[in-house]
Motif scaffolding. Structure first.
Motif, short mmCIF file in Angstrom:
data_model
loop_
_atom_site.label_atom_id
_atom_site.label_comp_id
_atom_site.label_asym_id
_atom_site.label_seq_id
_atom_site.Cartn_x
_atom_site.Cartn_y
_atom_site.Cartn_z
N GLY A 44 59.28 78.54 45.19
CA GLY A 44 60.59 78.34 44.58
C GLY A 44 60.45 78.14 43.09
O GLY A 44 59.41 78.45 42.50
N ARG A 45 61.50 77.63 42.47
CA ARG A 45 61.41 77.18 41.09
C ARG A 45 61.84 75.73 41.08
O ARG A 45 62.98 75.39 41.39
N TRP A 46 60.89 74.88 40.74
CA TRP A 46 61.02 73.45 40.98
C TRP A 46 61.08 72.67 39.67
O TRP A 46 60.21 72.81 38.81
N PRO A 47 62.09 71.82 39.50
CA PRO A 47 62.15 70.99 38.29
C PRO A 47 60.96 70.05 38.19
O PRO A 47 60.50 69.47 39.18
N LEU A 48 60.47 69.89 36.99
CA LEU A 48 59.48 68.89 36.62
C LEU A 48 60.08 68.18 35.42
O LEU A 48 60.27 68.79 34.37
N HIS A 49 60.40 66.88 35.57
CA HIS A 49 61.18 66.23 34.52
C HIS A 49 60.90 64.74 34.45
O HIS A 49 60.36 64.14 35.38
N CYS A 50 61.30 64.16 33.33
CA CYS A 50 61.27 62.72 33.18
C CYS A 50 62.40 62.13 34.02
O CYS A 50 63.54 62.61 33.98
N HIS A 51 62.09 61.07 34.80
CA HIS A 51 63.12 60.46 35.63
C HIS A 51 63.87 59.35 34.91
O HIS A 51 64.66 58.63 35.54
N ASN A 52 63.64 59.18 33.62
CA ASN A 52 64.60 58.46 32.80
C ASN A 52 65.75 59.44 32.55
O ASN A 52 65.59 60.45 31.86
N LEU A 53 66.90 59.16 33.15
CA LEU A 53 68.01 60.10 33.12
C LEU A 53 68.42 60.45 31.70
O LEU A 53 68.84 61.57 31.41
N LEU A 54 68.28 59.47 30.80
CA LEU A 54 68.64 59.70 29.40
C LEU A 54 67.73 60.74 28.78
O LEU A 54 68.16 61.55 27.95
N HIS A 55 66.45 60.69 29.13
CA HIS A 55 65.49 61.62 28.55
C HIS A 55 65.67 63.02 29.13
O HIS A 55 65.61 64.02 28.40
N MET A 56 65.89 63.11 30.44
CA MET A 56 66.13 64.42 31.02
C MET A 56 67.40 65.03 30.45
O MET A 56 67.47 66.24 30.19
N ALA A 57 68.42 64.19 30.22
CA ALA A 57 69.69 64.70 29.71
C ALA A 57 69.55 65.37 28.37
O ALA A 57 70.28 66.31 28.06
N THR A 58 68.62 64.90 27.55
CA THR A 58 68.48 65.47 26.22
C THR A 58 67.35 66.49 26.14
O THR A 58 66.95 66.86 25.03
N GLY A 59 66.84 66.93 27.29
CA GLY A 59 65.95 68.08 27.28
C GLY A 59 64.60 67.93 27.92
O GLY A 59 63.84 68.90 27.95
N MET A 60 64.23 66.74 28.44
CA MET A 60 62.86 66.52 28.90
C MET A 60 62.68 67.02 30.34
O MET A 60 62.52 66.25 31.29
N MET A 61 62.70 68.33 30.47
CA MET A 61 62.55 68.96 31.78
C MET A 61 61.99 70.36 31.60
O MET A 61 62.30 71.06 30.64
N THR A 62 61.16 70.75 32.55
CA THR A 62 60.69 72.13 32.64
C THR A 62 60.71 72.53 34.11
O THR A 62 61.36 71.87 34.92
#
Length: 493
Positions: free
Chosen positions: A467-485
């Protein structure tokens, strides 16, 4: 993006408010039994003497979330009655890609008024469910997801589930400007190149405290511990002004299943006068680690086994906010025990979470030994000013996915180049921690790991769930501003 034929799923058309919406229809197993109905809706919660409207994920009898015994499939009809679009991620589970609960070009959100059915083989352990759309997780759209193993069912112990939250009375949409000045970084919230839509999470106002000095390489630097000052910190929806009181037996055994469902707050779990043993992390068993205080970052779970004193008494189980004095928790008490009033504030601030516990954890069932087919490094980047968080200096939407092929062993080193710690979560897989700050170890198998300031954590996983699986910071604030691949398998580009 076109999925491989073997991974395509039928799409069923459902009406929502007179409009047609495409929803995934997952095939049901024969003779699987009746489905459990979960409804995403709104509810009223009293916090600090004030009423607040929040979300819930509940069964028809009002039970929050879901508990399954081993041998039962995850057979769920999820009804969205929240008044807005949503999608629920089954955090810690490893379902097929289309059932993971994240919206992208192949997996739409669930419109209000519609119902989606899920059917897969669940993974045992302490997990949770939460929204992966907009700012809904901050508004308590979350609940426990417990899958009890055969050993759990046979154990002579009382299970106590504790879901932690940070809480704000403010509309999260109003709070984004407190950190970003109203600006949303490039790539925020849109589905780019087959990526994940609806990831535009917002956040509360900046914290006025929660800073520490962190020594690195003989020097010192400022380290931010908390982005936000919240109105309250909750354990099972309650503050310490009116904590949940759980009756326990004198001399009995208790298994705490603690879930850090907070948006941007890490906690130290303090057992007070009791000594506990961590027996599982992120739902996966580990060799028992004994202690009285254990750190857990956002998205993580801890299973802690306690033996209650034969003489009985009342025993607070507290979650102490990292780098601050605020706290929440529950009280375990035997019959007749006097329960004293508890303050929501400690006498002194806690310190920063570190890798001390992580370095003591050993998986009971580690990954089979084999050489890595793919090795990669990912830098955790970004800053408080301007408030923007990235991976390899790329915000989501401009990200460079990690590409893998089914069957490969992947070793990924997460290097924190920023001044905040980051809890990194990978969907669809569990990984083993194989090095901390460059020192090899046979660590825990988990799905969310803390990467401290200027530290590094290496994890290994097998690419066994296409699949294509998110890899991200689980601080929601950080993911919201771009911390995800993303981790993207061949054929899903």
């Amino acid at each position: 993006m076109t999925l491989p034929v073997s991974r395509r799923r039928l799409l069923a058309t459902a009406a929502a408010g007179g409009c047609a919406a495409l929803l995934p229809a997952f095939p049901r197993a024969l003779a699987a039994g009746a489905a459990t109905r979960l409804t995403v809706d709104r509810r009223t919660l009293e916090v600090n003497g004030k009423a607040a409207t929040v979300f819930g994920i509940r069964q028809p009898d009002g039970t929050a979330g879901l508990t399954l015994d081993t041998g039962r499939r995850f057979l769920v009809d999820l009804a969205n009655r929240s008044g807005e679009d949503s999608v629920i991620h089954w955090h810690g589970q490893t379902p097929p890609y289309v059932q993971d609960g994240v919206a992208d070009l192949n997996r739409p959100n669930i419109p209000d008024g519609t119902t989606v059915s899920y059917d897969y083989e669940p993974r045992p352990g302490t997990h949770w469910m939460h929204s992966h759309h907009g700012l809904q997780e901050q508004r308590l759209m979350a609940a426990p997801l417990i899958v009890r193993s055969a050993d759990d069912r046979l154990a002579d112990e009382q299970e106590v589930v504790v879901l932690l939250h940070d809480f704000t009375f403010r509309d999260p949409a109003e709070l984004l400007a407190g950190l970003t000045g109203g600006a949303v970084p490039s790539g925020h919230g849109a589905g780019h190149g087959g990526g994940h839509a609806g990831m535009n999470h917002a956040m509360p106002a900046p914290a006025a405290s929660g800073h520490a000095m962190h020594g690195m390489g003989g020097g010192a630097m400022a380290m931010d511990l908390n982005d936000v000052e919240y109105d309250a910190y909750l354990a099972n929806d309650r503050t310490l002004d009116d904590p949940e009181l759980v009756r326990v037996e004198r001399g009995g055994r208790v298994r705490l299943r603690i879930i850090n469902g907070a948006t941007s707050t890490a906690f130290h779990i303090d057992l007070g006068g009791l000594t506990g043993r961590v027996i599982a992390v992120d739902g996966t068993p580990v060799r028992p680690v004994e202690g009285r205080r254990f750190g857990m970052t956002m998205g993580q779970r801890l299973d802690i086994r306690l033996t209650m004193p034969a003489e009985g008494g009342a025993f607070p189980i507290l979650a102490l906010r990292e780098g601050a004095v605020e706290r929440t928790g529950i009280v375990l008490a035997s019959a007749g025990a006097a329960v004293t009033k508890l303050s929501g504030r400690s006498s002194e601030a806690t310190g920063a979470l570190d890798l001390g516990l992580e370095g003591r954890l050993t998986a009971l069932a580690p990954l089979p030994a084999r050489a890595a087919d793919v090795t990669a490094r990912l830098r955790l980047t970004g800053s408080m000013m301007p408030y923007a968080w990235t991976l390899d200096d790329r915000a989501f939407g401009a990200h460079a996915p990690l590409t893998v092929a089914k069957g490969q062993r992947v070793v990924l080193t997460l290097e924190n180049a920023s001044d905040m710690a980051h809890p990194m979560h990978l969907h669809g897989h569990h990984f083993q921690v194989v090095a901390l700050n460059g020192a090899p170890l046979a660590g825990a198998v988990r799905d969310t790991v803390l990467v401290p300031v200027r530290g590094s954590v290496a994890v290994a996983f097998d690419a066994d769930n296409p699949g294509r699986w998110p890899l991200h910071c689980h601080n929601l604030l950080h993911m919201a501003t771009g911390m995800m691949t993303e981790v993207v398998y061949d054929g899903y580009a």
